[in-house]
Design a protein around this motif. Sequence first.
Motif, PDB file in Angstrom:
ATOM      1  N   ALA A 106       0.833  -1.205   0.000  1.00 56.11           N
ATOM      2  CA  ALA A 106       0.000   0.000   0.000  1.00 56.11           C
ATOM      3  C   ALA A 106       0.871   1.260   0.000  1.00 56.11           C
ATOM      4  N   ASP A 109       1.880   1.576  -3.683  1.00 53.35           N
ATOM      5  CA  ASP A 109       0.764   2.052  -4.505  1.00 53.35           C
ATOM      6  C   ASP A 109      -0.451   2.220  -3.598  1.00 53.35           C
ATOM      7  N   ASN A 111      -3.214   3.343  -4.061  1.00 47.96           N
ATOM      8  CA  ASN A 111      -4.522   3.069  -4.679  1.00 47.96           C
ATOM      9  C   ASN A 111      -5.063   1.676  -4.373  1.00 47.96           C
ATOM     10  N   ILE A 112      -4.231   0.765  -3.900  1.00 48.67           N
ATOM     11  CA  ILE A 112      -4.757  -0.566  -3.567  1.00 48.67           C
ATOM     12  C   ILE A 112      -5.543  -0.529  -2.256  1.00 48.67           C
ATOM     13  N   LEU A 113      -5.406   0.580  -1.533  1.00 50.63           N
ATOM     14  CA  LEU A 113      -6.056   0.691  -0.225  1.00 50.63           C
ATOM     15  C   LEU A 113      -6.890   1.965  -0.114  1.00 50.63           C
ATOM     16  N   PRO A 115      -7.935   4.629  -2.795  1.00 50.33           N
ATOM     17  CA  PRO A 115      -7.826   4.978  -4.224  1.00 50.33           C
ATOM     18  C   PRO A 115      -8.245   6.406  -4.547  1.00 50.33           C
ATOM     19  N   HIS A 118      -7.547   7.470  -8.209  1.00 49.60           N
ATOM     20  CA  HIS A 118      -8.533   6.946  -9.173  1.00 49.60           C
ATOM     21  C   HIS A 118      -9.840   7.737  -9.089  1.00 49.60           C
ATOM     22  N   LEU A 119     -10.261   8.063  -7.877  1.00 49.24           N
ATOM     23  CA  LEU A 119     -11.534   8.788  -7.726  1.00 49.24           C
ATOM     24  C   LEU A 119     -11.417  10.189  -8.319  1.00 49.24           C
ATOM     25  N   LEU A 170     -17.528   5.333   0.073  1.00 44.73           N
ATOM     26  CA  LEU A 170     -16.846   4.074  -0.236  1.00 44.73           C
ATOM     27  C   LEU A 170     -15.864   3.795   0.891  1.00 44.73           C
ATOM     28  N   LEU A 171     -15.909   2.588   1.456  1.00 46.40           N
ATOM     29  CA  LEU A 171     -15.025   2.263   2.593  1.00 46.40           C
ATOM     30  C   LEU A 171     -14.099   1.104   2.263  1.00 46.40           C
ATOM     31  N   THR A 172     -12.847   1.246   2.681  1.00 46.10           N
ATOM     32  CA  THR A 172     -11.873   0.182   2.471  1.00 46.10           C
ATOM     33  C   THR A 172     -11.183  -0.170   3.790  1.00 46.10           C
TER      34      THR A 172
END
Lengths: 174, 93
Positions: A106, A109, A111-113, A115, A118-119, A170-172
């Motif tokens: 993470a 990158d 964005n794997i966690l 993002p 990307h958003l 959105l939740l990660t």
Amino acid sequence: MSDFDGLRQNLSRMFGQVLSHVPALAQTWGRTFESVISEEVPFTRLPKPLREVRLALATTGGVHLRNQTPFDMADSRGDATFRPLPAATPREDLMITHDYYDHTNAVRDLNILFPLEHLRDLVAAGHIGSLGTCYGFMGHIEPPHLEALINETAPEAARLMREEGVDALLLTPG
Amino acid sequence: MGLIARAAEAAGIATVSIVGLREIAERVRPPRTVHLKWPFGHPLGEPGNAAQQLNVIHYALEKLYTAEEPGLIFEPDWRWRRERYALPEGWDF
């Protein structure tokens, strides 16, 4: 911190690292994890198309700004506080403080966690309306901090999102 | 994390949670859940694989519109690696 608390914390850290690499063991842990058991589920329908939605992102992966106080790793029962993360924050201003999972990738990158990049691209492309302030929490929260999360900090973050006109979240995890 | 989703949803914000452990989601019951049995710390996939990450985002955001009842858990059954991902198309939800 007592010796016992320190030992407990070190075991938790090691265990978290092992779980990060052995999914089957993580599944077993998930079955025995003492979590809150819920019956009723709140539900809100989204009354507008995605291109008009103000979206926020929240993670329990311990993400915060470099100039914010890191999450408290000295307390083995976790840290129920959160860190607001402005949607325009550059990647280099974000970091992770969370000892209970392997975040090596993470960090490489984010964005794997989390993002956010990307958003932002999806907003620029017109697919998402806009982004609200995002939120960093840490997972691994146990009593008595679990009660603080349920009764204080999670509702407070939700209130701030509403105040800012956020429609969807959105939740990660970490 | 499900607890944060529940607080937001109760405040009138539609949520979708990506999780790695179905067993916890079954108990905490977030309003909408996407379960991917991938290693901890990799909820959207592999570093550098933007197509994979965007597929997870696309799949999750779609659930904000298609989940018909509270508490559903969706499983795209994608493998962690060795899956071919094309960039997702169609964001008009």
